[in-house]
Write an enzyme that holds these catalytic residues in place. Sequence first.
Site, PDB file in Angstrom:
ATOM      1  N   ALA A 133     -36.410 -50.559  38.211  1.00  0.00           N
ATOM      2  CA  ALA A 133     -35.669 -50.959  39.568  1.00  0.00           C
ATOM      3  C   ALA A 133     -35.754 -49.977  40.685  1.00  0.00           C
ATOM      4  O   ALA A 133     -36.353 -49.041  40.570  1.00  0.00           O
ATOM      5  CB  ALA A 133     -34.335 -51.450  39.267  1.00  0.00           C
ATOM      6  N   HIS A 134     -35.292 -50.689  41.718  1.00  0.00           N
ATOM      7  CA  HIS A 134     -35.296 -49.906  42.853  1.00  0.00           C
ATOM      8  C   HIS A 134     -34.648 -48.400  42.929  1.00  0.00           C
ATOM      9  O   HIS A 134     -33.776 -48.324  42.289  1.00  0.00           O
ATOM     10  CB  HIS A 134     -34.838 -50.690  44.168  1.00  0.00           C
ATOM     11  CG  HIS A 134     -33.365 -50.936  43.998  1.00  0.00           C
ATOM     12  ND1 HIS A 134     -33.088 -52.188  43.403  1.00  0.00           N
ATOM     13  CD2 HIS A 134     -32.331 -50.427  44.565  1.00  0.00           C
ATOM     14  CE1 HIS A 134     -32.045 -52.310  43.534  1.00  0.00           C
ATOM     15  NE2 HIS A 134     -31.253 -51.438  44.126  1.00  0.00           N
ATOM     16  N   ASN A 135     -35.272 -47.361  43.544  1.00  0.00           N
ATOM     17  CA  ASN A 135     -34.620 -46.090  43.779  1.00  0.00           C
ATOM     18  C   ASN A 135     -34.449 -45.296  42.425  1.00  0.00           C
ATOM     19  O   ASN A 135     -33.975 -44.254  42.454  1.00  0.00           O
ATOM     20  CB  ASN A 135     -33.131 -46.135  44.404  1.00  0.00           C
ATOM     21  CG  ASN A 135     -33.075 -46.575  45.908  1.00  0.00           C
ATOM     22  OD1 ASN A 135     -34.280 -46.816  46.494  1.00  0.00           O
ATOM     23  ND2 ASN A 135     -32.170 -47.474  46.010  1.00  0.00           N
ATOM     24  N   SER A 153     -31.284 -47.133  40.988  1.00  0.00           N
ATOM     25  CA  SER A 153     -30.743 -45.685  41.545  1.00  0.00           C
ATOM     26  C   SER A 153     -30.415 -45.042  40.295  1.00  0.00           C
ATOM     27  O   SER A 153     -30.011 -43.802  40.296  1.00  0.00           O
ATOM     28  CB  SER A 153     -29.575 -46.052  42.227  1.00  0.00           C
ATOM     29  OG  SER A 153     -30.000 -46.532  43.549  1.00  0.00           O
TER      30      SER A 153
END
Length: 169
Positions: A133-135, A153
């Site tokens: 996923a993102h970050n 994250s």
Amino acid sequence: AAHRGAELEEGPVISSGAVVGAGAKVGRGTVVGPNAAIGPGVAIGRGCLIAPGATVVFSLFRDRVKIMAGAVIGESGFGATAGAQGVIDIPQLGRVILQEDVTIGANSCIDRGAWDDTVIGENTKIDNLVQIAHNVRIGRNCVMAAHTGISGSTVLGDGVQFGGRAGLA
């Protein structure tokens, strides 16, 4: 076909049906397989493999990165919030950065960062059907087997190993 504004070093192979977008950079000895799509502004290093049907957007790859068939790198991740009219999407503004010798398996998805970059460290090997996923930040020399899912994250150090169907939030 490479867009006229694409920057190709000497010797990349752009296969039939592949598309390389405006401002994209492709390094020497890189192979872009049939029907792969490289979005505008993407930078791909030397000696990389982008297999058939892979999609790469909003990304920076170092040298010797391998993206297997059907993988999607750099699309927007899942981000939503409440708005006046109901649930709305949150813009994703970051990139995906893959360091040297990273391998991403077939049909895996690596989301671009929402506000920062998603980064995968050197020599990390990711199996088929994995979701990052993102970050997310992943260290060097990590391995992830099929159906692993890493939530947004999350930060992983060097040498982390995930068996099949593992998840981390």
